[in-house]
Scaffold this motif. Structure first.
Motif, PDB file in Angstrom:
ATOM      1  N   ALA A  16       0.835  -1.197   0.000  1.00  9.59           N
ATOM      2  CA  ALA A  16       0.000   0.000   0.000  1.00  9.59           C
ATOM      3  C   ALA A  16       0.868   1.244   0.000  1.00  9.59           C
ATOM      4  N   ARG A  17       0.405   2.250  -0.709  1.00  7.47           N
ATOM      5  CA  ARG A  17       1.129   3.523  -0.792  1.00  7.47           C
ATOM      6  C   ARG A  17       0.399   4.667  -0.113  1.00  7.47           C
ATOM      7  N   THR A  18      -0.887   4.483   0.142  1.00  8.92           N
ATOM      8  CA  THR A  18      -1.672   5.548   0.758  1.00  8.92           C
ATOM      9  C   THR A  18      -2.434   4.995   1.965  1.00  8.92           C
ATOM     10  N   ARG A  19      -2.978   5.903   2.739  1.00 13.38           N
ATOM     11  CA  ARG A  19      -3.785   5.514   3.889  1.00 13.38           C
ATOM     12  C   ARG A  19      -4.999   4.701   3.440  1.00 13.38           C
ATOM     13  N   GLU A  20      -5.628   5.109   2.334  1.00 18.54           N
ATOM     14  CA  GLU A  20      -6.804   4.412   1.832  1.00 18.54           C
ATOM     15  C   GLU A  20      -6.456   3.002   1.356  1.00 18.54           C
ATOM     16  N   GLU A  21      -5.318   2.843   0.696  1.00 22.25           N
ATOM     17  CA  GLU A  21      -4.883   1.510   0.267  1.00 22.25           C
ATOM     18  C   GLU A  21      -4.602   0.632   1.481  1.00 22.25           C
ATOM     19  N   THR A  22      -3.941   1.210   2.475  1.00 15.16           N
ATOM     20  CA  THR A  22      -3.636   0.458   3.691  1.00 15.16           C
ATOM     21  C   THR A  22      -4.911  -0.031   4.357  1.00 15.16           C
TER      22      THR A  22
ATOM     23  N   LEU B 253     -11.176   4.245  -1.092  1.00 12.70           N
ATOM     24  CA  LEU B 253      -9.995   4.157  -1.946  1.00 12.70           C
ATOM     25  C   LEU B 253     -10.305   4.633  -3.360  1.00 12.70           C
TER      26      LEU B 253
ATOM     27  N   SER C  74     -10.575   8.327  -3.616  1.00 12.47           N
ATOM     28  CA  SER C  74      -9.336   9.079  -3.387  1.00 12.47           C
ATOM     29  C   SER C  74      -8.409   9.092  -4.598  1.00 12.47           C
ATOM     30  N   THR C  75      -8.816   8.460  -5.676  1.00 15.06           N
ATOM     31  CA  THR C  75      -7.982   8.382  -6.874  1.00 15.06           C
ATOM     32  C   THR C  75      -8.705   8.971  -8.065  1.00 15.06           C
TER      33      THR C  75
ATOM     34  N   GLY D 108      -1.515   9.167 -10.339  1.00 14.98           N
ATOM     35  CA  GLY D 108      -1.150   8.521  -9.083  1.00 14.98           C
ATOM     36  C   GLY D 108      -1.797   7.154  -8.873  1.00 14.98           C
TER      37      GLY D 108
END
Length: 84
Positions: free
Chosen positions: A27-33, A65, A68-69, A81
């Motif tokens: 994961a690269r972002t808080r949402e991915e995590t 998620l 957020s993209t 991104g």
């Protein structure tokens, strides 16, 4: 993250998401995590009473998620991104 988008669009079931976690990148972002964390909580031993709550949490994380993209815009065109 393609798992979140596939799930959010109804193309993948919750079990599909959990089963495909081994194919994802870190994961690269808080949402991915958050999405990966919720998905990883799935187990074949999860009780039927717990399954709806887990699915709701997974759906909420997937929507967060995707929102957020750039892919969450509905254009279908990956943004700079976005990851797959």
């Amino acid at each position: 993250m393609s798992l979140a988008f596939g799930f959010a669009r109804g193309e993948l079931s919750p079990a599909d998401v959990a089963g495909r976690l081994s194919m994802t990148v870190a994961a690269r972002t808080r949402e991915e995590t958050r999405f990966l964390s919720v998905a990883a909580d799935y187990s074949e031993w999860i009780s039927p009473d717990e399954l709806p709550g887990w699915e709701n949490d997974l759906r909420a994380a997937a929507h967060s998620l995707t929102a957020s993209t750039d892919l969450g815009s509905g254009t279908g065109v990956p943004g700079r991104g976005a990851i797959g």
